[in-house]
Design an enzyme around this catalytic site. Structure first.
Site, PDB file in Angstrom:
ATOM      1  N   ARG B 258       0.874  -1.181   0.000  1.00  0.00           N
ATOM      2  CA  ARG B 258       0.000   0.000   0.000  1.00  0.00           C
ATOM      3  C   ARG B 258       0.907   1.226   0.000  1.00  0.00           C
ATOM      4  NH1 ARG B 258      -2.462   0.533   5.452  1.00  0.00           N
ATOM      5  NH2 ARG B 258      -1.143   2.346   5.691  1.00  0.00           N
ATOM      6  N   HIS B 262      -3.970   4.121   4.537  1.00  0.00           N
ATOM      7  CA  HIS B 262      -5.049   3.123   4.623  1.00  0.00           C
ATOM      8  C   HIS B 262      -6.327   3.738   4.084  1.00  0.00           C
ATOM      9  CE1 HIS B 262      -8.118   0.454   6.145  1.00  0.00           C
ATOM     10  NE2 HIS B 262      -8.614   1.441   6.837  1.00  0.00           N
ATOM     11  N   TYR B 271       3.317   4.843  12.138  1.00  0.00           N
ATOM     12  CA  TYR B 271       3.663   3.434  12.359  1.00  0.00           C
ATOM     13  C   TYR B 271       4.651   2.818  11.365  1.00  0.00           C
ATOM     14  CZ  TYR B 271      -0.292   3.112   9.093  1.00  0.00           C
ATOM     15  OH  TYR B 271      -1.146   3.287   8.033  1.00  0.00           O
TER      16      TYR B 271
END
Lengths: 326, 363
Positions: B258, B262, B271
């Site tokens: 990705r 998100h 993160y």
């Protein structure tokens, strides 16, 4: 004493209770490194480590089921389901296990867990991210369902929920996470589960509500006072189940006029139970039919139209005027 | 009594056809015809540019939260290009490239992302399900549809899409088990994009591969380079043939990344580190595919430039059209539509009450 928003106030409750009681654990999707998608658990991983602040794999049923087991075996889990729309994956664990373990084992076991779930609309979110289905949980024997309306009572209510010996569904109105700040005392403060609060005093009309609707209802009450000279008493339930009918019964007997406000669907919503209690306990004090201002019996539309679904100040005022004029 | 190894029906293989510079392994090249290759490339590029525009529009408040497909175009296009147009397609919530391939107009996707339920309507003749947000939930429907195809003796298989996080959900395991138990014509496309919001793949499950989860159900599972459209295409082709022959379902794990958020409500800086993103940028499926196409004289540099211009216009005019359509979509009474075939009396009453309330207020 600090001015906190609701997300920070919930974070404070978790942090203080984890400092005080090392049996308190936090688990859920993205609650650790990410600090939760609403940042409610921010900083907890750093302070308490990954054994106690668990970033779980993506599986709501396992999060709840594991929490039930942890609770039965001596820990106090506070699990998070990311959005109420995804909590149905875990419904069989809540209904079939969490709610029944004490009953089934004749109190050989009990389940002191809290399940935190953001719910409700008003944040321009996607499908499944805006529903208000507290009835599912309130209709389930063995579960307690509480819903704060602001930073201070959120903190107090969560402390009580963590210390409760039985499973508590802690629904967080996500539209309120950052809606306003409030003084939240550093020293511990609790809010007994099953006790409502009078959020505004008045003699003409009783307005019963909870969650994000409390702010809208208080605004509506001010508008009624300014424009109509009506002084409404606003009851903030805080607990949907057990439902505190003492405070609103007192109020209804005083005013004789009632409007119930909730974001949840109209049919079989919490209003149906509240009004039944009014019928049972205060029928002869009523001067007019009780009004309901609620969401409609449709799936909440995508966000371009959600405002027309969620009760706003104007709709609440209109409902109140109906209750006054009938 | 002996203690011996139990042999499973299948073992997990890894398939990659293009190298980093887009050079194919000649023996494995599925030799896709030129028109299909061009259409695959065009849709991947369109999906990428559409994502980029939407990210801008989201920041400007023109649309709401959405999940970009950036980085996963090869997994999506390689798989969907390998099946027939009348096969079924069951998406999760990130399948923009697939939707564009299937013919979903950008205006529809924009309406959806701008918060209008009208964007959920499936274009006539497209056997696609609407976007499904609860992770893995759509997989069981995919099995049901496949079973219906089998019972009705229709030669149609069902493609279903989900991510690495979905493999932790019960629904994933239940769907795989049912599909194999009833030998349904399903192709399960797992886009392992390495992150389920903030949880990295290796923390999602201790399994070495996601493909091996199929083996627990007696189903073949294969791992492919998900940023290599040829590998994804070849694996899907095989799975589709198996499904059409009546040999049952397949799980394909596409290893991809990705490259973006998100959803637009997410901040990956919290993160994951930039070095990892930079590493995966080098494996970006679009330049890789372009090198392949260029080397095979299917697409020249100047063709790409012309195509970029064409796509830019197309995306911009899709917004203009969507904006125009939104002007006539301000009626909230439509929230009472599409719950049942016939609107029950209690709902009609609520609808009338809303109508009356709005008329009274607007004088």
């Amino acid at each position: 004493m600090a001015e906190l928003n609701m997300a920070e106030a919930i974070n404070l409750a978790l942090r203080q209770e984890m400092e005080k009681d090392d049996s308190v654990y936090v688990l859920g999707e993205d609650v650790g490194v990410d600090g939760g998608v609403f940042r409610v658990t921010d900083g907890l991983l750093k302070q308490f480590g990954e054994d106690r602040v668990m970033d779980t794999p993506l599986a709501e049923a396992a999060i709840v089921g594991m929490s039930v087991g942890m609770a039965m075996a001596g820990l106090k889990p506070v699990c998070e389901l990311q959005f109420s729309g995804f909590s149905y994956f875990a419904f069989h664990q809540l209904e079939g296990q969490a709610a029944r373990m004490r009953w089934r084992s004749r109190s050989s076991y009990h389940v002191p867990m809290v399940c935190r779930i953001p719910y409700g609309g008003g944040v321009r979110a996607l499908e499944h991210h805006s529903e208000s289905r507290e009835t599912y949980y309130a209709h389930t024997p063995g579960l307690k369902v509480v819903i704060p309306s602001g930073p201070r009572n959120a903190r107090a209510l969560l402390l009580s929920a963590i210390r409760d010996p039985d499973p508590v569904i802690f629904l967080e109105p996500k539209a309120m996470y950052r809606a306003f700040r409030e003084e939240v005392p550093d020293e511990e403060e609790t809010q007994p589960i099953g006790e409502s609060q009078v959020a505004r005093k008045g003699d003409d009309l009783t307005m019963i509500t909870y969650g994000a609707m409390t702010q809208h209802t208080l605004e509506a009450a001010d508008k009624l006072s300014d424009e109509d000279g009506i002084e409404a008493e606003v009851i903030d339930l805080l607990s949907v189940s057990p439902l505190d009918d003492k405070k609103f019964t007192e109020s209804v007997r005083k005013t004789g006029r009632v409007v119930v406000v909730h974001e949840a669907h109209r049919s079989f919503g919490p209003g149906a139970e509240i009004i039944s209690r009014i019928n049972e306990k205060s029928f002869y004090y009523l001067e007019a039919p009780v009004q309901r201002v609620t969401g409609y019996d449709v799936i909440i539309p995508y966000f371009a139209r959600e405002k027309a679904y969620i009760p706003d100040v104007d709709r609440i005022v209109a409902g109140a005027r109906q209750a006054m004029n009938d | 009594m002996p203690r011996k190894k139990v042999r499973l029906e299948h073992a997990v293989e890894y398939l990659s056809i293009l190298d980093k510079q887009g050079k194919p392994d000649k023996d494995l090249d599925p030799k896709i015809d030129k028109d299909t290759l061009l259409r695959m490339h065009r849709t991947m590029l369109l999906s990428r540019r559409f994502d980029e525009y939407q990210l801008r529009w989201q920041k400007q408040g023109r649309i709401g939260t959405f999940a970009p497909a950036k980085g996963q175009e090869a997994s999506q296009i390689g798989s969907i290009a390998a099946v027939e147009d009348d096969d079924w397609m069951v998406p999760s919530f990130r399948e923009t490239s697939v939707a564009l391939w299937r013919g979903t107009p950008m205006t529809g996707l924009l309406l959806y992302n701008a918060g209008y339920n009208e964007g959920g309507q499936i274009p006539e003749g497209q056997n696609d399900l609407p976007i499904s947000i609860p992770v893995a939930s759509q997989m069981n429907e995919a099995v049901g549809i496949a079973y219906a195809m089998k019972m009705q003796k229709k030669d149609r298989l069902v493609m279903s899409y989900f991510g690495d996080g979905a493999t932790s959900e019960g629904d994933f395991h239940e769907a795989l088990n049912f599909a194999q138990a009833f030998k349904t014509p399903n192709v399960f496309i797992c886009q392992n994009n390495q992150w389920a919001i903030s949880v990295p793949r290796e923390q999602q499950t201790p399994s070495k591969t996601l493909a091996q989860k199929a083996l627990a159900y007696g189903m073949p599972g294969i791992q492919v380079d998900g940023n290599d459209p040829l590998a994804v295409y070849a694996a899907t082709r095989e799975a589709a043939e198996r499904a059409r022959k009546g040999d049952g379902p397949t799980l394909i794990e596409c290893i991809t990344y990705r490259l973006s958020v998100h959803t637009t409500a997410d901040d990956p800086g919290k993160y994951r580190d930039e070095e990892e993103e930079e590493h995966w940028q080098e494996w970006d499926p679009i330049p890789r595919f372009q090198h392949y196409l260029n080397n095979h004289k299917v697409l020249r540099k100047k063709d790409i430039e012309a195509l970029e211009k064409e796509i830019d216009e197309e995306v911009k005019s899709a917004w203009d059209e969507a904006e125009e359509q939104m002007k006539s979509l301000d009626d909230p009474l439509v929230m009472f539509d599409h719950l049942f075939e016939e609107r029950p009396a209690y709902l009609e009453e609520q609808r009338q009450a809303m109508k009356q309330y709005r008329e009274d207020r607007n004088g």
